[in-house]
Enzyme design. Structure first.
Site, PDB file in Angstrom:
ATOM      1  NE  ARG A 131     142.830 -29.294  28.393  1.00  0.00           N
ATOM      2  CZ  ARG A 131     141.599 -29.275  27.926  1.00  0.00           C
ATOM      3  NH1 ARG A 131     141.399 -29.148  26.620  1.00  0.00           N
ATOM      4  NH2 ARG A 131     140.573 -29.374  28.728  1.00  0.00           N
ATOM      5  NE  ARG A 152     138.241 -31.778  31.502  1.00  0.00           N
ATOM      6  CZ  ARG A 152     139.191 -32.285  30.701  1.00  0.00           C
ATOM      7  NH1 ARG A 152     140.226 -32.901  31.212  1.00  0.00           N
ATOM      8  NH2 ARG A 152     139.069 -32.152  29.403  1.00  0.00           N
TER       9      ARG A 152
HETATM   10  P1  ADP Z   1     136.700 -30.036  27.881  1.00  0.00           P
HETATM   11  O1  ADP Z   1     135.447 -29.899  27.063  1.00  0.00           O
HETATM   12  O2  ADP Z   1     137.605 -31.122  27.365  1.00  0.00           O
HETATM   13  O3  ADP Z   1     136.454 -30.160  29.359  1.00  0.00           O
HETATM   14  P2  ADP Z   1     137.422 -27.217  27.459  1.00  0.00           P
HETATM   15  O4  ADP Z   1     138.704 -26.766  26.890  1.00  0.00           O
HETATM   16  O5  ADP Z   1     136.199 -26.956  26.666  1.00  0.00           O
HETATM   17  O6  ADP Z   1     137.627 -28.761  27.707  1.00  0.00           O
HETATM   18  O7  ADP Z   1     137.226 -26.591  28.917  1.00  0.00           O
HETATM   19  C1  ADP Z   1     138.229 -26.662  29.880  1.00  0.00           C
HETATM   20  C2  ADP Z   1     137.757 -26.037  31.202  1.00  0.00           C
HETATM   21  O8  ADP Z   1     137.456 -24.647  30.989  1.00  0.00           O
HETATM   22  C3  ADP Z   1     136.474 -26.610  31.806  1.00  0.00           C
HETATM   23  O9  ADP Z   1     136.702 -27.791  32.555  1.00  0.00           O
HETATM   24  C4  ADP Z   1     136.017 -25.433  32.678  1.00  0.00           C
HETATM   25  O10 ADP Z   1     136.757 -25.333  33.868  1.00  0.00           O
HETATM   26  C5  ADP Z   1     136.358 -24.240  31.812  1.00  0.00           C
HETATM   27  N1  ADP Z   1     135.208 -23.871  30.950  1.00  0.00           N
HETATM   28  C6  ADP Z   1     135.172 -23.929  29.592  1.00  0.00           C
HETATM   29  N2  ADP Z   1     133.976 -23.531  29.135  1.00  0.00           N
HETATM   30  C7  ADP Z   1     133.223 -23.220  30.228  1.00  0.00           C
HETATM   31  C8  ADP Z   1     131.888 -22.774  30.430  1.00  0.00           C
HETATM   32  N3  ADP Z   1     131.064 -22.557  29.402  1.00  0.00           N
HETATM   33  N4  ADP Z   1     131.473 -22.564  31.694  1.00  0.00           N
HETATM   34  C9  ADP Z   1     132.281 -22.762  32.735  1.00  0.00           C
HETATM   35  N5  ADP Z   1     133.539 -23.200  32.627  1.00  0.00           N
HETATM   36  C10 ADP Z   1     134.017 -23.434  31.387  1.00  0.00           C
END
Ligand code: ADP
Length: 188
Positions: free
Chosen positions: A133, A144
């Site tokens: 990823r 993050r």
């Molecule tokens: P993780 O929880 O491991 O960071 P996710 O797959 O849930 O991974 O999310 C990956 C990315 O997608 C986040 O770092 C962000 O950039 C975007 N993202 C996901 N959900 C949201 C949200 N609710 N609001 C804003 N950005 C989001």
């Protein structure tokens, strides 16, 4: 049931969301997965989201909110859903409240998966080696986690004040964590 799964990157939300979705017969909606699918297909939404995701920043609320609103209006969400990775900001909480109110619905519980920082960094670096990823590099992982601490951790308090929060230890075997989550739901 209408559920939210909260927790830092690497806590195992995606894995547990799939387990709970199968057990409860409700769709698991992962905003991260939807964004990644759109990035993969090169859609306008994907193009909008990619720069933020690659930097470990949140995609702007307006974009994310519209996407979720659209998703929970699909017919498979009539009997409930599990939101994985949404809401992540206080503004998203307010927007989700409004969406649900408009639909005459409410959340049944918010499950918070807890995990310690060293463990999640190790997990994410391990996943990087397997899945590749784009946002699983050490610098972006740290960013993050910072963004989570700043913008998302405060949501636990908001939902605790509403009596919705169930905190569950995300460390240990997958099946063990699933049992804890199911147990927490029964007491909800
Ligand atoms: P993780 O929880 O491991 O960071 P996710 O797959 O849930 O991974 O999310 C990956 C990315 O997608 C986040 O770092 C962000 O950039 C975007 N993202 C996901 N959900 C949201 C949200 N609710 N609001 C804003 N950005 C989001």
């Amino acid at each position: 049931m209408r559920l939210v799964l909260l927790g830092p990157p690497g806590a195992g939300k995606g894995t547990q969301a799939k387990e709970l979705s199968a057990r409860l017969g409700i769709p698991a909606i992962s905003t991260g997965d939807i964004f990644r699918a759109n990035v993969g297909q090169g859609t306008p939404l994907g193009l909008q989201a990619k720069t933020y995701m690659d930097a470990g920043e949140y995609v702007p609320d307006a974009v994310t909110n519209a996407m979720v609103k659209d998703r929970i209006a699909q017919p498979d969400c009539t009997g409930g859903f599990l939101l994985d990775g949404y809401p992540r900001t206080l503004a998203q909480v307010a927007e989700l409240d409004a969406m649900l109110a408009e639909r005459g619905e409410r959340l049944d519980a918010v499950l918070e998966l807890t995990a310690d920082t060293d463990e999640v960094v190790q997990r994410l670096l391990g996943r990087a080696a397997v899945e590749g990823r784009a946002d699983d590099t050490e610098d972006v992982i740290r960013r993050r986690l910072e963004v989570y601490a700043e913008q998302t951790a405060p949501l636990a308090r908001v939902y605790a004040d509403r009596g919705l929060l169930r905190r569950v230890d995300g460390m240990g075997a997958v099946a063990e964590v699933t049992s804890r989550l199911v147990g927490a739901l029964h007491s909800a």
